[in-house]
Design a protein around this motif. Structure first.
Motif, PDB file in Angstrom:
ATOM      1  N   ASN A 199       0.837  -1.210   0.000  1.00 33.51           N
ATOM      2  CA  ASN A 199       0.000   0.000   0.000  1.00 33.51           C
ATOM      3  C   ASN A 199       0.865   1.251   0.000  1.00 33.51           C
ATOM      4  OD1 ASN A 199      -1.924  -2.058   1.963  1.00 33.51           O
ATOM      5  ND2 ASN A 199      -2.782  -1.156   0.126  1.00 33.51           N
ATOM      6  N   LEU A 200       0.279   2.315  -0.509  1.00 31.92           N
ATOM      7  CA  LEU A 200       1.051   3.536  -0.771  1.00 31.92           C
ATOM      8  C   LEU A 200       1.691   4.152   0.481  1.00 31.92           C
ATOM      9  CD1 LEU A 200       1.901   5.773  -2.749  1.00 31.92           C
ATOM     10  CD2 LEU A 200      -0.280   6.912  -2.266  1.00 31.92           C
ATOM     11  N   VAL A 201       0.896   4.407   1.514  1.00 32.69           N
ATOM     12  CA  VAL A 201       1.434   5.197   2.630  1.00 32.69           C
ATOM     13  C   VAL A 201       2.533   4.462   3.408  1.00 32.69           C
ATOM     14  CG1 VAL A 201       0.836   6.352   4.798  1.00 32.69           C
ATOM     15  CG2 VAL A 201      -0.522   6.764   2.719  1.00 32.69           C
ATOM     16  N   LEU A 215      10.283   5.055  -3.872  1.00 32.20           N
ATOM     17  CA  LEU A 215       8.865   4.748  -4.112  1.00 32.20           C
ATOM     18  C   LEU A 215       8.622   4.720  -5.620  1.00 32.20           C
ATOM     19  CD1 LEU A 215       5.778   4.647  -3.146  1.00 32.20           C
ATOM     20  CD2 LEU A 215       5.802   7.107  -3.633  1.00 32.20           C
ATOM     21  N   SER A 216       7.896   3.688  -6.076  1.00 33.86           N
ATOM     22  CA  SER A 216       7.452   3.683  -7.474  1.00 33.86           C
ATOM     23  C   SER A 216       6.042   4.239  -7.523  1.00 33.86           C
ATOM     24  CB  SER A 216       7.432   2.254  -8.021  1.00 33.86           C
ATOM     25  OG  SER A 216       8.724   1.721  -8.038  1.00 33.86           O
ATOM     26  N   VAL A 217       5.854   5.256  -8.330  1.00 38.15           N
ATOM     27  CA  VAL A 217       4.498   5.789  -8.556  1.00 38.15           C
ATOM     28  C   VAL A 217       3.945   5.035  -9.761  1.00 38.15           C
ATOM     29  CG1 VAL A 217       3.153   7.818  -9.227  1.00 38.15           C
ATOM     30  CG2 VAL A 217       5.062   8.055  -7.617  1.00 38.15           C
ATOM     31  N   PHE A 218       2.847   4.305  -9.529  1.00 43.44           N
ATOM     32  CA  PHE A 218       2.323   3.423 -10.575  1.00 43.44           C
ATOM     33  C   PHE A 218       1.485   4.193 -11.588  1.00 43.44           C
ATOM     34  CE2 PHE A 218       2.517   0.102  -6.998  1.00 43.44           C
ATOM     35  CZ  PHE A 218       3.788  -0.313  -7.376  1.00 43.44           C
ATOM     36  N   GLY A 219       2.156   4.868 -12.495  1.00 44.86           N
ATOM     37  CA  GLY A 219       1.467   5.504 -13.621  1.00 44.86           C
ATOM     38  C   GLY A 219       1.218   6.986 -13.434  1.00 44.86           C
ATOM     39  N   SER A 228      -1.948  10.837 -12.006  1.00 44.43           N
ATOM     40  CA  SER A 228      -1.836   9.693 -11.079  1.00 44.43           C
ATOM     41  C   SER A 228      -3.220   9.346 -10.529  1.00 44.43           C
ATOM     42  CB  SER A 228      -0.845  10.009  -9.957  1.00 44.43           C
ATOM     43  OG  SER A 228      -1.304  11.064  -9.140  1.00 44.43           O
ATOM     44  N   CYS A 229      -3.331   8.139  -9.973  1.00 46.82           N
ATOM     45  CA  CYS A 229      -4.645   7.637  -9.509  1.00 46.82           C
ATOM     46  C   CYS A 229      -5.154   8.416  -8.304  1.00 46.82           C
ATOM     47  CB  CYS A 229      -4.524   6.202  -9.054  1.00 46.82           C
ATOM     48  SG  CYS A 229      -4.169   5.030 -10.321  1.00 46.82           S
ATOM     49  N   ILE A 230      -6.448   8.447  -8.183  1.00 42.06           N
ATOM     50  CA  ILE A 230      -7.097   9.157  -7.073  1.00 42.06           C
ATOM     51  C   ILE A 230      -7.786   8.163  -6.141  1.00 42.06           C
ATOM     52  CG2 ILE A 230      -9.007  10.738  -6.557  1.00 42.06           C
ATOM     53  CD1 ILE A 230      -8.133  12.340  -9.017  1.00 42.06           C
ATOM     54  N   ARG A 231      -7.547   8.355  -4.843  1.00 41.89           N
ATOM     55  CA  ARG A 231      -8.184   7.518  -3.813  1.00 41.89           C
ATOM     56  C   ARG A 231      -8.691   8.400  -2.686  1.00 41.89           C
ATOM     57  NH1 ARG A 231      -7.530   4.666  -7.365  1.00 41.89           N
ATOM     58  NH2 ARG A 231      -6.517   2.627  -7.522  1.00 41.89           N
ATOM     59  N   ASP A 232      -9.516   7.807  -1.852  1.00 41.65           N
ATOM     60  CA  ASP A 232     -10.093   8.505  -0.702  1.00 41.65           C
ATOM     61  C   ASP A 232      -9.393   7.972   0.551  1.00 41.65           C
ATOM     62  OD1 ASP A 232     -11.710   9.361   1.396  1.00 41.65           O
ATOM     63  OD2 ASP A 232     -13.576   9.064   0.282  1.00 41.65           O
ATOM     64  N   ARG A 294       1.865   1.570 -15.000  1.00 42.29           N
ATOM     65  CA  ARG A 294       0.665   1.337 -14.196  1.00 42.29           C
ATOM     66  C   ARG A 294       0.728  -0.038 -13.519  1.00 42.29           C
ATOM     67  NH1 ARG A 294      -4.673   3.114 -17.635  1.00 42.29           N
ATOM     68  NH2 ARG A 294      -4.092   5.279 -18.051  1.00 42.29           N
ATOM     69  N   ARG A 295       0.099  -0.159 -12.367  1.00 37.10           N
ATOM     70  CA  ARG A 295      -0.008  -1.459 -11.696  1.00 37.10           C
ATOM     71  C   ARG A 295      -1.295  -2.125 -12.197  1.00 37.10           C
ATOM     72  NH1 ARG A 295      -0.439  -1.595  -5.152  1.00 37.10           N
ATOM     73  NH2 ARG A 295      -2.420  -0.547  -5.602  1.00 37.10           N
ATOM     74  N   PRO A 296      -1.190  -3.373 -12.679  1.00 36.21           N
ATOM     75  CA  PRO A 296      -2.403  -4.021 -13.190  1.00 36.21           C
ATOM     76  C   PRO A 296      -3.491  -4.069 -12.121  1.00 36.21           C
ATOM     77  CG  PRO A 296      -0.461  -5.380 -13.613  1.00 36.21           C
ATOM     78  CD  PRO A 296      -0.013  -4.248 -12.740  1.00 36.21           C
ATOM     79  N   GLY A 297      -4.715  -3.813 -12.513  1.00 36.35           N
ATOM     80  CA  GLY A 297      -5.844  -3.910 -11.582  1.00 36.35           C
ATOM     81  C   GLY A 297      -6.204  -2.590 -10.915  1.00 36.35           C
ATOM     82  N   ASP A 298      -5.328  -1.585 -11.011  1.00 38.87           N
ATOM     83  CA  ASP A 298      -5.652  -0.293 -10.376  1.00 38.87           C
ATOM     84  C   ASP A 298      -6.743   0.430 -11.143  1.00 38.87           C
ATOM     85  OD1 ASP A 298      -4.083  -0.234  -8.127  1.00 38.87           O
ATOM     86  OD2 ASP A 298      -2.404   0.801  -9.072  1.00 38.87           O
ATOM     87  N   VAL A 299      -7.680   0.995 -10.399  1.00 35.30           N
ATOM     88  CA  VAL A 299      -8.693   1.813 -11.068  1.00 35.30           C
ATOM     89  C   VAL A 299      -8.259   3.272 -10.989  1.00 35.30           C
ATOM     90  CG1 VAL A 299     -10.580   0.166 -10.705  1.00 35.30           C
ATOM     91  CG2 VAL A 299     -10.165   1.949  -9.014  1.00 35.30           C
TER      92      VAL A 299
HETATM   93  C1  UD1 Z   1      -5.800  -1.768  -2.234  1.00 36.41           C
HETATM   94  C2  UD1 Z   1      -6.753  -2.814  -2.711  1.00 36.41           C
HETATM   95  C3  UD1 Z   1      -8.026  -2.750  -1.902  1.00 36.41           C
HETATM   96  C4  UD1 Z   1      -7.693  -2.928  -0.447  1.00 36.41           C
HETATM   97  C5  UD1 Z   1      -6.721  -1.829  -0.036  1.00 36.41           C
HETATM   98  C6  UD1 Z   1      -6.280  -1.977   1.414  1.00 36.41           C
HETATM   99  C7  UD1 Z   1      -6.294  -3.153  -5.079  1.00 36.41           C
HETATM  100  C8  UD1 Z   1      -6.802  -3.008  -6.494  1.00 36.41           C
HETATM  101  N1  UD1 Z   1      -7.043  -2.652  -4.112  1.00 36.41           N
HETATM  102  O1  UD1 Z   1      -6.362  -0.487  -2.538  1.00 36.41           O
HETATM  103  O2  UD1 Z   1      -8.898  -3.771  -2.312  1.00 36.41           O
HETATM  104  O3  UD1 Z   1      -8.884  -2.835   0.300  1.00 36.41           O
HETATM  105  O4  UD1 Z   1      -5.555  -1.901  -0.856  1.00 36.41           O
HETATM  106  O5  UD1 Z   1      -5.448  -3.063   1.607  1.00 36.41           O
HETATM  107  O6  UD1 Z   1      -5.245  -3.713  -4.849  1.00 36.41           O
HETATM  108  N2  UD1 Z   1       0.619   3.221  -5.355  1.00 36.41           N
HETATM  109  C9  UD1 Z   1       1.820   3.635  -5.893  1.00 36.41           C
HETATM  110  N3  UD1 Z   1       2.966   3.059  -5.445  1.00 36.41           N
HETATM  111  C10 UD1 Z   1       2.985   2.086  -4.483  1.00 36.41           C
HETATM  112  C11 UD1 Z   1       1.752   1.675  -3.921  1.00 36.41           C
HETATM  113  C12 UD1 Z   1       0.583   2.261  -4.388  1.00 36.41           C
HETATM  114  O7  UD1 Z   1       1.849   4.490  -6.784  1.00 36.41           O
HETATM  115  O8  UD1 Z   1       4.064   1.586  -4.129  1.00 36.41           O
HETATM  116  C13 UD1 Z   1      -0.626   3.847  -5.815  1.00 36.41           C
HETATM  117  C14 UD1 Z   1      -1.618   2.892  -6.422  1.00 36.41           C
HETATM  118  O9  UD1 Z   1      -1.451   2.792  -7.799  1.00 36.41           O
HETATM  119  C15 UD1 Z   1      -2.941   3.557  -6.053  1.00 36.41           C
HETATM  120  C16 UD1 Z   1      -2.667   4.283  -4.741  1.00 36.41           C
HETATM  121  O10 UD1 Z   1      -1.254   4.392  -4.665  1.00 36.41           O
HETATM  122  O11 UD1 Z   1      -3.262   4.517  -6.997  1.00 36.41           O
HETATM  123  C17 UD1 Z   1      -3.174   3.539  -3.542  1.00 36.41           C
HETATM  124  O12 UD1 Z   1      -2.700   2.200  -3.592  1.00 36.41           O
HETATM  125  P1  UD1 Z   1      -2.884   1.188  -2.364  1.00 36.41           P
HETATM  126  O13 UD1 Z   1      -2.439   1.836  -1.115  1.00 36.41           O
HETATM  127  O14 UD1 Z   1      -2.247  -0.104  -2.750  1.00 36.41           O
HETATM  128  O15 UD1 Z   1      -4.461   1.028  -2.235  1.00 36.41           O
HETATM  129  P2  UD1 Z   1      -5.548   0.581  -3.334  1.00 36.41           P
HETATM  130  O16 UD1 Z   1      -4.919  -0.083  -4.491  1.00 36.41           O
HETATM  131  O17 UD1 Z   1      -6.435   1.731  -3.585  1.00 36.41           O
END
Ligand code: UD1
Length: 340
Positions: A199-201, A215-219, A228-232, A294-299
């Motif tokens: 996970n990112l953080v 850190l690799s930023v996936f896309g 880059s991807c948006i999350r909450d 990009r990381r496969p499966g990311d929305v």
């Molecule tokens: C992922 C899971 C989700 C799960 C959640 C908590 C997927 C598709 N989803 O959410 O089901 O509930 O973790 O465990 O796997 N990123 C980077 N570099 C990194 C890691 C992440 O750029 O090294 C980016 C990702 O592309 C994404 C964002 O950061 O855009 C958040 O990633 P992450 O923390 O892995 O969470 P999700 O993929 O949203």
């Protein structure tokens, strides 16, 4: 009121135990420590001054589960966290996920029926929505075909619980989490990922502390403002507090139907670059990162419509992204300096 918290030594579980104890609940924890450690108990005690009752229990052991409920007949409600949660691992080992996330839920529900435990809060995920058709995502958005066995277990679990509420006195709430981050402000408990964080953080904080090189930023070619991807991203203590109010709703019988679902997010989307910037600001460090494929499966983008949770639960996230990242950084420093 006695509340059983399964997976109560885990990341979200431990923060919820703190919130429950601070709200006056008596907490029992069961955990098989597959992704947690007994030291977490100490952190909970340091924060709350109260030691929850703990028992090592693997919920896959049906006989042990049965015995546990025989020995604890006065449980008023259950918050069920214990489950496996790594998307990639679930693709490699789907049967582990179906056994660990679904069999265990069935055993718990059987005990709920037998002992008339009427209140259940379940850890679900925004992953049930897949790639959303529109943003922000409301609870009435369709549940899309799961893109991993992990995601599938969350969808099937919700269905199992819903079906059970139809034939018993069980009432249940599934909380669909967006992206939980951060740690308790005391830095006594926090997230402890096994091995290389997915996970990112945690990846950001481990890079900043020198444990990972980069850190690799996936896309950076997604159709978002900065690519880059948006999350909450939601502070884990806000999420923990959502469990307490959801539980209170069931205990006070304020629920509208026997099975309810709520989005638990902040309602605000942040891009990966925004998270990096906010982290650099609160930590005063400069993060080493590079953009990769990009990381496969990311929305592309996912964030919550929180109107239902705000109105029905009377709950709203109180902490912003910077506060969450500050707490994550404080925790990372505490772990590396004092806990390992
Ligand atoms: C992922 C899971 C989700 C799960 C959640 C908590 C997927 C598709 N989803 O959410 O089901 O509930 O973790 O465990 O796997 N990123 C980077 N570099 C990194 C890691 C992440 O750029 O090294 C980016 C990702 O592309 C994404 C964002 O950061 O855009 C958040 O990633 P992450 O923390 O892995 O969470 P999700 O993929 O949203």
């Amino acid at each position: 009121m006695k509340i059983l918290v399964t997976g109560g030594l885990g990341y979200i579980g431990s923060h919820t135990v703190v919130a429950l104890q601070q709200a006056g609940f008596e907490v029992l924890i069961v955990d098989n420590m597959s992704n947690s450690s007994i030291d977490v108990l100490e952190g909970i005690v340091k924060i709350t001054g109260v030691s929850p009752q703990f028992k090592y229990l693997d919920l896959r052991d049906k006989n042990e589960v049965h015995q546990y409920f025989k020995d604890h007949k006065d449980i008023d409600g259950i918050i069920h966290f214990a489950a496996s949660k790594a998307v990639g691992e679930s693709v490699e080992n789907p049967l582990l996920y179906y056994e660990n996330n679904l069999n265990t839920l069935v055993y718990l529900l059987q005990e709920c029926n037998q002992h008339h435990i009427q209140n259940l809060i379940f850890s679900s995920s925004c992953t049930v929505y897949g790639e959303p058709d529109s943003l922000p995502i409301t609870e009435s958005a369709p549940v899309k075909e799961a893109n991993s066995p992990y995601g599938n277990t969350k969808q099937i679990s919700e269905e199992i619980i819903f079906d059970t509420t139809k034939i018993s006195d069980l009432t249940a709430i599934a909380l669909r989490y967006f992206n939980p981050i951060g740690a308790h402000e005391s830095a006594e408990i926090g997230e402890l990922p096994l091995g290389v964080p997915q996970n990112l953080v945690p990846f950001i904080t481990q890079t900043a502390i020198g444990l990972r090189e980069q850190l690799s930023v996936f896309g950076n070619d997604y159709p978002t403002e900065d690519g880059s991807c948006i999350r909450d991203y939601i502070h884990v203590m806000d999420l923990a507090e959502a469990h307490v109010v959801a539980l209170q709703r069931l205990l006070e019988k304020n629920n509208l139907t026997a099975f309810e679902v709520f989005n638990v997010g902040t309602g605000k989307g942040s891009s990966v670059f925004e998270v990096i910037q906010a982290f650099e600001k609160v930590s005063g460090t400069s993060l080493n990162y590079k953009v990769v494929d990009r990381r496969p499966g990311d929305v592309n983008a996912v964030y919550a419509d929180t109107a239902k949770a705000n109105k029905e639960l009377g709950w709203k996230a109180q902490r912003d992204l910077e506060e969450a990242l500050r707490s994550a950084w404080k925790w990372e420093q505490e772990v590396r300096n004092n806990k390992i």
